[in-house]
Scaffold this active site. Structure first.
Site, PDB file in Angstrom:
ATOM      1  N   HIS A  65      -5.330   0.407  -0.221  1.00 37.82           N
ATOM      2  CA  HIS A  65      -3.881  -0.113   1.052  1.00 37.82           C
ATOM      3  C   HIS A  65      -3.710  -1.610   1.199  1.00 37.82           C
ATOM      4  CE1 HIS A  65      -4.281   4.286   1.409  1.00 37.82           C
ATOM      5  NE2 HIS A  65      -3.003   4.660   0.584  1.00 37.82           N
ATOM      6  N   ARG A 102      -2.337   3.243  -9.912  1.00 39.00           N
ATOM      7  CA  ARG A 102      -4.421   3.571 -10.866  1.00 39.00           C
ATOM      8  C   ARG A 102      -4.685   4.440 -11.690  1.00 39.00           C
ATOM      9  NH1 ARG A 102      -6.527   7.063  -5.963  1.00 39.00           N
ATOM     10  NH2 ARG A 102      -4.902   8.454  -6.432  1.00 39.00           N
ATOM     11  N   SER A 129      -6.920   7.770  -1.064  1.00 39.04           N
ATOM     12  CA  SER A 129      -7.101   8.845   0.371  1.00 39.04           C
ATOM     13  C   SER A 129      -8.175   9.909   0.449  1.00 39.04           C
ATOM     14  CB  SER A 129      -5.607   9.038   0.966  1.00 39.04           C
ATOM     15  OG  SER A 129      -5.194   8.017   1.228  1.00 39.04           O
TER      16      SER A 129
END
Length: 148
Positions: A22, A96, A134
């Site tokens: 991030h 991604r 995450s």
């Protein structure tokens, strides 16, 4: 402070937890934009594991070296509506892989339907961050803390 900036963007996410991937995307966005709102937001598709305030504290620590970023908490608005209120026309997102990319296309179309002025800017992670998520970070933290 932020109202003086013409070139602004919004970077929303559940950031549960905020990680170096991030941070890297935020740093890339600051190369293009004078000011970025980093918005810790509720994602109805994810279980809320941490409080908004605890997430804010983590983010503050990790971005304290950056200028021209304001952290906001959004618990009850669609991102496209919040962007309109903030007079922001650019939305920062990242992908991604092909699954993320397809999701981001759907999200961009939906946001555009709500706020026709909102353009999604998609950043790709650097090679060393491409496998970070995450979910993976939460799992690593869970097992790391389980032994304590």
């Amino acid at each position: 402070m932020q109202s003086n900036y013409m070139n602004k963007a919004i970077f929303p996410g559940s950031f549960d937890p905020f990680h170096r991937g991030h941070l890297s995307i935020l740093e890339k966005a600051l190369k293009l934009f004078d000011f970025v709102y980093l918005v810790i937001t509720l994602n109805p598709d994810k279980n809320q594991r941490s409080s908004f305030e605890s997430k804010r504290k983590i983010v503050e620590q990790q971005i304290k070296h950056l200028k021209n970023v304001e952290i906001l908490i959004n618990q009850d608005k669609l991102t496209a509506e919040l962007a309109k209120e903030l007079n922001v026309n650019f939305l920062i997102r990242s992908a991604r892989n092909d699954i993320d990319f397809n999701y981001e296309i759907e999200l961009a179309v939906g946001n555009k339907a709500i706020n026709n002025s909102l353009e999604t800017i998609l950043f790709f992670p650097d090679e060393n961050n491409i496998k970070i998520s995450s979910t993976l970070e939460r799992h690593k933290n869970f097992y790391k803390n389980k032994g304590k």
